[in-house]
Structures are given as structure tokens and as C-alpha cells.
Design an enzyme around this catalytic site. Structure first.
Site: not given
Length: 882
Positions: A583-584, A699, A771, A831, A842
Site C-alpha cells: 500500500e505504501e 512514516h 441545469s 467516480h 489525497y
């Protein structure tokens, strides 16, 4: 936590004036030299005279808060005044001159800034302005300010008007949590940074009166009582003494899978072959005109008190995905390295090309600091930690540094990845498909830096900053947000003639195996799945806060569910546990897994629940897609917060005091990202520190078990609290007959985001027709009400087939928000409602396709994305159509 309900809000009367006259000194004089200069203690009479005029003024709401025992002792006050669309000036501040003893230079600058910025952002429409707001220092932190500001915003909401406020930088986050947005900042005469904020229509979650202690069902009781802070302590100790750098942590992955299997889950390791790099050698030197060469330390001290800091396998200081290089050049301080910081340097005429950037942590993701420097022709980047984000807990304020006290260790260094996270997370060589052995791979030049970078500590940075003093433009004259930090330097831009940095960075790149630990229990409804995840990898031997506070909780969660499984219980829905690797480096383990299992996830995934930094302090934080807000907050009420050993308030009580009732918006930075951008409801929860809490060494080699056990969470009771919440949430999502999702709330939030967007467009000075978006939101809101009615009909008639129909609509509706092709230049982020900002990495930007195009002045793209966003919302509305 004090009981706020004993304090009452009421309208100020003439009998309150003597107390009001001394309130400003009671609220601010212990803290702020700036306020002492502007408002000396001797001007109590002036305050009373000023507010005597406000009491009968029909344009002003003057509200006080006081306890029943002493109703005329004002403990807090807020004054909001209505301004007409074309009204200029600053109300009483500009029309009622202060007494002679006031420092007029600072006072006049304050008033003029209020006038300038209020007129800049608010002129042309009726609005309210917060003219004064303060709480007695003896009762600060008890929620009185939130109560007052909440009442003021209610008054403004009743009239449908925006609210403007000028506040010092220390109060900025308070207003932001309450739904205000920062519009501008100014370094004032006298050295205080003032922020100018506007209320942005966000719906706050209104506090509910829940039972305390909370009442739990039998199964909820089993789950909550299964949490043992002593066993969590054991799990934390294990994780924080393992080497878990991405690609080196197979033992911890196998241990995790084994623990889950011990508690009744099936488990396995999923392997991926991913591109990573590791440091071979790194050094930094500063060269002075007289020929002196000084080494800049990149080493974090070994501490006798903290065993893991002495480990021979501890990782050196480096940036993951940094480029190799040997560069020598003069250096320029670039603030936090945002694009707007570089714009300011260009405006000031500071030469950037061929220089090395010295940047401060904070603001955008570190990789974007390097990216921005590279795009301006700079040849290297050095990023340092400052103490300006440490609140009161600094060595300069008299606190001992870790390990002797709660302040930041002067040699602590924040490692981390410099991948261009807002462009594409995951393995940079396999965008859009899983990194398995033998797959084709792309180049990395679009998502990784081409220039070297290295992180350093604040003690190392101070000398570099001081060498720039008197060269270029001073920090005060740069006048940029958070440019000036808390170190002993002027934060001048430089460069300093003849003073150069020599940066050496040699990295080794490999295709490396990583391991996700996966556990699962099959439910009776095989087409509905809940995924709960935490990453396991760290930059150091340690990671007590990030991420192994969450890792320890995940083991305890499996133990709690094991108790239910052992009793014969089986969940309605599949439960998947995930311990992500890498992940890091850039959300790699979770992204590759989602890319491999995307078809199954699209067909079955109800929600992804993420816990990363479960505990780094006592203040809970919650971000989620809007349909999960209601159930999450209801369950916050069911968990007891340790409250420094009091165990006398709920998790909701603490969260509400900290957040002012606002659930955060998901951007990026943790493992929910890949799930969210493939249309899966998502939530991220944890708890962190505030300005008076021990400083967490993010960290750093000092994010250790020793720090956690002595400063972060002695006794590991906060770990239990956060784990109990996550387990209850997972249980209800996995086993409630009807999925507890609140789609009408999503409709409310879509409207709030649209109002924010209209503000952005208005500030651009251009016109954009939204609109089509507004109409789509209205359709979604109607459909959300219809499906809610269908839900109620299904429950009342106990119609299991109808309940299944509703559940599948709730499961699937988020898929409609996914735009094929993704955002402009960022295909991964799909998204249409929320995404990380292109220059933040972030922080979330809502309706990013439109918002960022407006901010960039590209209204052709903005117009296109009004349609794309509207169509995404309509697709979601069609999914829930009844």
C-alpha cells in the site's frame, strides 16, 4: 468529556454587557500576542459600548452561552450581522473607532482585510458575517463554540444565506469541519495568518440523544465483549517487530492468514509480481562558497529505550519510486510544493530551472511536490518535516522530545512514496490489469518522477532554511498559505548565491513478489459480499500507528467473529478479510486485487470497509460515501470511548466534538480507492491526534510499539474501541436482513456538492450552465425516496423477495457513478461524484471533472463534464428505480 447540555444559548441583554467586556481577554489573551496588541486588557469599556449598539440592531444576532448557575457570566459569544448585497465596510469594526491604546497599525490592517475579502467573495448577494466569536479559555474544548456556531449557521440557513468569517489559521480546521471552506489567506501585519472562510451548505449530522451506556443485542454484546486490549497488545507487538517493507513481508502475511484460519475463516495468500524499487545508497551535502562541505544527516537516531530503532535490518531514509541521480545545484525553498506555490515563485521571478527544490511536508501528496518541481525544470527535491503541524506539543514550547516526552524527535524523518498518486495508483507498469508473472508492462515515466528526491528531518532542514535567510523573497513577503513554518528561519525563497546542495540517490528497481493475505466466510446469500481491509506493509520496523494499529484490530475482529461462528451462526452475506501488501508504494496490493477480481466484485460487493491508521491519537475520524453515514453514526453511539480512563462517553460523543458533525469525503491515500472508483460503497475509519496530543511520528522509525504503548494508546484501549466499531459495522452490513444504507442522504449530499460547485463557478467570474446536473440530482432524490418507500413496504409485509430486490438495488447503485474512460488525463479515477484532487493526491474534490476544469479555466471540458456527471447520476437513479 464535559456535559455541554448544561450551557444554554440565548440572546444577549444589557445585563450581560459587563461580562462581555472582559470576554475577549478571557478567550484570547493567554494564547495570542497578536490579540494582546490589537485588544489590550484596558478596553473592556469599549467592548461593552460596541455591543450595546448591537443588541437593538435588527441586522445583528448577538448570542451568548452561559451556565444556568451564572446566566449573566458570558462564557462564549457569537455576533453575526446581515449585510446587504451591495453593502460595503465591516459593520461596527469600520464605523466604531477603537480607543487610543490599541495598536492601530495591526487593527486597521485587520479591519481592511475583512472589508477587502468580504467584498471580494460575498458582494452581490445578501449574506451574514461573523463579527465576533469567542469562548472563555477556561471552558474551551467543551463544545461551547460548536454550539454557538451551530446556532448561528441555523439562523443563516433559515434565511437561505451564506456566512463569511475571518479567523486565524489555528481555527481554520474548526470552521472547515463545520462546513466552511477556505477562500483565501493573508499574512497580517503583526505576523498572524488570517483565513477567510465561507459556509458551504454541507448538511451536518444532528446529534441524537442515545442511551448511555449503550444497549446492545445479544450478538452485538458477544462481538464487543470479545475485544481484549491485552490480546490486541500482543498482536501489535508482533506486527511492529516484523520487517514488512513491501516485498519483504511474507512471514507477516502468512502469520496473519494463519490467525484468521485459527478463528474460523478460510484463508490464503494472493501473490502479485509488481514493480518496486529499493535504496542502494543516498547522501546529501551542502556546499558553501568558502569551500566548506557539510553532510546533511539522513539518519534517525538509534534510541536505547526503543528496541526496534536499533535493528540492523531497519530501512534507511528514502522515497519509494524516487529516481536515481547525482545532482548539484543551488536550491530554492518552494513552500509545500503545490502548483500555486510554484505559480507564486514564477510571479516573483525566482529562478527555478536547474535548481534543487526544498519543500515542506503538508498539503499535497509528496509525489506531487516532486512532480511540480520536475515540471518547472528543477533537477532534484528535498522534502522536510516541520513542527508547524504539531500544535502545542513542540520542543520550542518546552516539551521533551521522544522518547523522553511527547514532542517530535528532531531527527525524525517521514519516508514515503513519490508515485504520482492522483494520476494512477497500483503497479505503475500494469495500469488497469493485475500484475501477474509474464504480463506485458508499460513504461513508468507518466506516473513516476524522473528527478531524485530524499526526505530529511526538521533539525536537518533548519540549517538549509537559515542559509537562505536574506536571499530572494522572505516568507512574509511571499504571502502564501502555510509558507512560513515554525522553525528558526525566515523561510526565504533563495537561492543563496554560491550555496549548493549535492544530492546522490541510487535506487534498484525489480519485479518483486508481494502477498495479500485473504480470509473469508461464505454467507447464505452468495451474491452479496462485504470486504474489510487494512494494509500490512510499512517503511520501517514498526508501523505501530500506520498501519499495524489496524492490522492488530483485524486479527481481533476475526477472533470476535470466530465467537459467533463457533456458536453456529452463519452470516447472510460473504465476509472477506484482506491484509494488503505494498500500500505504501501506491495502493498496489489492493489495486491489483480489485483488478483481478473486478467481475466478481461488480456482481456481489456491497461495501468495502477500510481501517488504516486505526490509532495514532484519541480523536476519531470518519469518511464514507453518503449512504453509509447513518449506520456508521448509529454504531458510533453503541461503542464506549476510553476518554482517558473515564469510559463515560460514546465514540459518537468524541467524534461529534471533533468533527462538528461532518463526515469526511473520500479522496485517496488508502486502500478504499480502487473499490470506490469501481462503484463500491466505501468507508474509512481511524483516530488521530490533535494540537494537545503526543506527536505521532508518521512514516518514521519512531512509529513504534514503544511510542504507542507509552504515548499513543497506553493500555491499547483505543484499539479496542475502534475495533468494536468496525466489527459492529461489518456485522450489520453482513447480517441485517435489509441492508442498512441511507440513499436519501446521498441525494441530500449530491445537492450540497452542487451548491459548492456553484460557488466555485461564481468565483471564476465565468458562466456555466449546470441545469442538467441539477435536474439529474432531482431525479436521483425522487428515486431514492421511492426505493426507501419500497424498503418500508418490504419490511411491513415481510416480503423476502422484495427485500432481495431492494438489497440488490442498494448493492448496485454506486456502479452508476462510474464513468467509462475516467477523469480527463486520469483514466483510473472514474467516480463522477468524488475523486482526489489532481494537485492534492489525497484530499477529495467533488464533481472533480467539472470543478477542476472550471478552476483551470477550461470551460469546454467543464461543460462536457456537466453532462457526463449528470449521466452518471441518472445511471445510479435508474438502478434504484422502482
Amino acid at each position: 468529556m464535559p456535559n455541554v447540555t448544561e450551557y444554554k444559548v440565548s440572546t444577549v441583554t444589557p445585563d450581560d454587557l459587563p461580562s462581555i467586556g472582559t470576554l475577549h481577554s478571557r478567550a484570547f489573551h493567554k494564547k495570542s500576542d497578536w490579540h494582546r496588541k490589537v485588544f489590550p486588557l484596558s478596553i473592556a469599556t469599549w467592548w461593552s459600548e460596541k455591543y450595546a449598539l448591537d443588541i437593538p440592531d435588527p441586522a445583528t444576532h448577538l448570542l451568548k452561552i452561559s451556565s444556568p448557575e451564572s446566566p449573566n457570566t458570558v462564557r462564549g459569544l457569537i455576533s453575526i450581522r446581515k449585510y446587504g448585497a451591495n453593502e460595503r465596510g465591516a459593520g461596527r469594526w469600520s464605523s466604531f473607532p477603537p480607543p487610543a491604546e490599541v495598536d492601530r497599525e495591526i487593527y486597521d490592517a485587520m479591519v481592511q482585510s475583512m472589508i477587502d475579502y468580504r467584498e471580494k467573495y460575498m458582494l452581490g448577494k445578501d449574506h451574514f458575517c461573523v463579527d465576533h466569536f469567542g469562548v472563555d479559555s477556561e471552558v474551551q474544548g467543551k463544545g461551547l463554540g460548536a454550539t454557538l456556531l451551530g446556532r448561528a449557521c441555523e439562523i443563516a440557513d433559515q434565511e437561505g444565506l451564506d456566512v463569511f468569517v475571518e479567523a486565524n489559521e489555528f481555527a481554520e480546521s474548526f470552521y472547515q469541519r463545520f462546513g466552511f471552506r477556505t477562500e483565501g489567506k493573508l499574512l497580517m501585519t503583526g505576523g498572524l495568518t488570517e483565513c477567510f472562510l465561507k459556509h458551504t451548505h454541507r448538511k451536518r449530522n444532528v446529534r441524537r440523544q442515545a442511551e448511555f451506556p449503550p444497549v446492545l443485542t445479544d450478538r452485538e454484546t458477544i462481538l464487543v465483549n470479545s475485544f481484549d486490549n491485552n490480546t490486541i497488545d500482543q498482536w501489535a507487538y508482533y506486527y511492529t517487530h516484523e520487517n514488512k517493507l513491501a516485498g519483504l513481508g511474507r512471514a507477516a502475511a502468512q502469520w496473519t492468514a494463519g490467525k484468521w484460519a485459527e478463528y474460523g475463516f478460510q484463508s490464503r495468500l494472493d501473490e502479485y509480481e509488481v514493480y518496486l524499487n529499493y535504496p542502494v545508497s543516498t547522501s546529501l551535502h551542502v556546499n558553501f562558497p568558502n569551500g566548506t562541505i557539510a553532510e546533511v544527516s539522513l539518519v534517525e537516531d538509534k534510541l536505547p529505550e526503543d528496541d526496534v530503532t536499533n535493528r540492523p535490518d531497519s530501512q534507511p531514509t528514502f522515497h519509494g519510486f524516487s529516481a536515481s541521480g547525482d545532482v548539484t545545484a543551488e536550491y530554492v525553498y518552494v513552500g509545500r510544493g503545490q502548483q500555486v506555490d510554484f505559480d507564486r515563485l514564477v510571479e516573483l521571478g525566482v529562478e527555478l530551472e536547474g535548481k534543487i527544490a526544498l519543500a515542506k511536508y503538508g498539503g499535497p501528496f509528496r509525489g506531487l511536490k516532486v512532480k511540480n518541481a520536475e515540471e518547472h525544470g528543477m533537477i532534484g527535491t528535498v522534502i522536510f518535516s516541520d513542527t508547524d503541524g504539531d500544535g502545542e506539543i513542540t520542543v520550542a514550547n518546552g516539551y521533551e522530545a521522544y522518547p523522553d516526552g511527547p514532542a517530535r524527535h528532531p531527527n525524525a524523518v517521514q519516508k514515503g512514496s513519490v508515485l504520482f498518486l492522483s494520476t494512477n495508483p497500483g503497479d505503475p507498469t500494469t495500469p488497469g490489469y493485475p500484475s501477474k508473472a509474464g504480463v506485458p508492462r508499460t513504461g513508468t515515466e507518466n506516473v513516476m518522477p524522473l528527478i531524485p528526491s530524499v526526505p530529511i528531518s526538521y533539525s536537518a532542514a533548519q540549517r538549509l532554511l537559515q542559509a537562505l535567510d536574506g536571499h530572494g523573497t522572505s516568507g512574509e513577503d511571499v504571502n502564501r498559505t502555510a509558507w512560513v513554518g515554525a522553525l528558526n528561519a525566515t523561510y526565504s525563497t533563495g537561492p543563496a548565491p554560491g550555496i549548493t546542495l549535492s544530492l546522490h540517490n541510487l535506487m534498484e528497481s525489480n519485479i518483486t513478489t508481494i502477498w495479500n493475505a485473504i480470509g473469508w466466510v461464505n454467507g447464505t446469500n452468495s451474491d452479496e459480499t462485504i470486504v474489510i481491509g487494512n494494509h500490512r506493509d510499512t517503511w520501517m520496523i514498526g508501523g505501530a500507528g500506520d498501519p499495524n494499529s489496524g492490522s492488530a484490530i483485524m486479527v481481533e475482529l476475526s477472533k470476535a467473529f470466530g465467537k459467533l461462528l463457533g456458536s453456529g451462526w452463519k452470516p447472510r452475506r460473504n465476509i472477506v478479510l484482506a491484509s494488503w501488501d505494498a500500500e505504501e508504494y501506491g495502493l498496489i496490493g489492493s489495486t491489483e486485487w480489485v483488478e483481478e477480481y473486478i467481475n466478481w466484485l461488480t456482481e456481489t460487493a456491497v461495501a468495502y470497509l477500510n481501517i488504516d491508521v486505526a490509532v495514532s491519537g484519541p480523536r476519531p475520524d470518519l469518511s464514507a460515501t453518503p449512504e453509509l453515514h447513518t449506520i456508521a453514526l448509529e454504531l458510533f453511539e453503541k461503542v464506549i470511548h476510553p476518554n482517558d480512563g473515564g469510559f463515560n462517553i460514546s465514540l459518537y460523543d468524541v467524534w461529534n466534538a471533533v468533527s462538528e458533525g461532518n463526515v469526511g469525503v473520500l479522496g485517496s491515500g488508502s486502500d478504499y480507492t480502487a473499490f470506490l472508483h469501481r462503484g463500491i460503497s466505501s468507508l474509512d475509519v481511524g483516530s488521530g491526534g490533535g494540537p494537545t496530543d503526543p506527536v505521532w511520528h508518521y512514516h518514521s522509525n519512531y512509529d513504534t510499539y514503544h511510542w504507542m504503548a507509552n504515548f499513543g494508546d497506553p493500555g491499547f484501549h483505543l484499539h479496542s474501541t475502534m475495533g468494536q466499531f468496525l466489527t459492529l459495522l461489518a456485522y450489520h452490513l453482513a447480517d441485517d436482513e435489509l441492508l442498512p444504507l441511507d440513499l436519501p442522504n446521498y441525494g441530500v449530499v449530491l445537492q450540497a456538492y452542487h451548491e459548492d460547485l456553484l460557488d466555485v463557478i461564481a468565483e471564476s467570474g465565468e458562466e456555466l450552465d449546470t441545469s442538467e446536473l441539477a435536474d439529474a440530482i432531482e431525479v436521483f432524490q425522487g428515486r431514492a425516496k421511492e426505493v426507501k418507500n419500497l424498503e418500508q413496504q418490504a419490511v411491513l409485509t415481510n416480503n423476502t423477495d422484495l427485500i432481495k430486490v431492494v438489497n440488490h438495488k442498494y448493492r448496485d447503485f454506486q456502479r452508476g457513478f462510474v464513468s467509462q474512460g475516467g477523469l480527463p488525463t486520469r483514466e483510473f479515477y472514474r467516480h463522477v461524484v468524488t475523486s482526489p484532487g489532481i494537485d492534492t493526491g489525497y484530499a477529495a474534490v467533488t464533481y472533480a471533472g467539472i470543478t477542476e476544469a472550471v478552476e483551470a479555466g477550461n470551460f469546454t471540458v467543464a461543460e462536457d463534464w456537466v453532462g457526463r456527471t449528470a449521466r452518471g447520476i441518472l445511471r445510479a437513479a435508474d438502478i434504484i428505480k422502482t
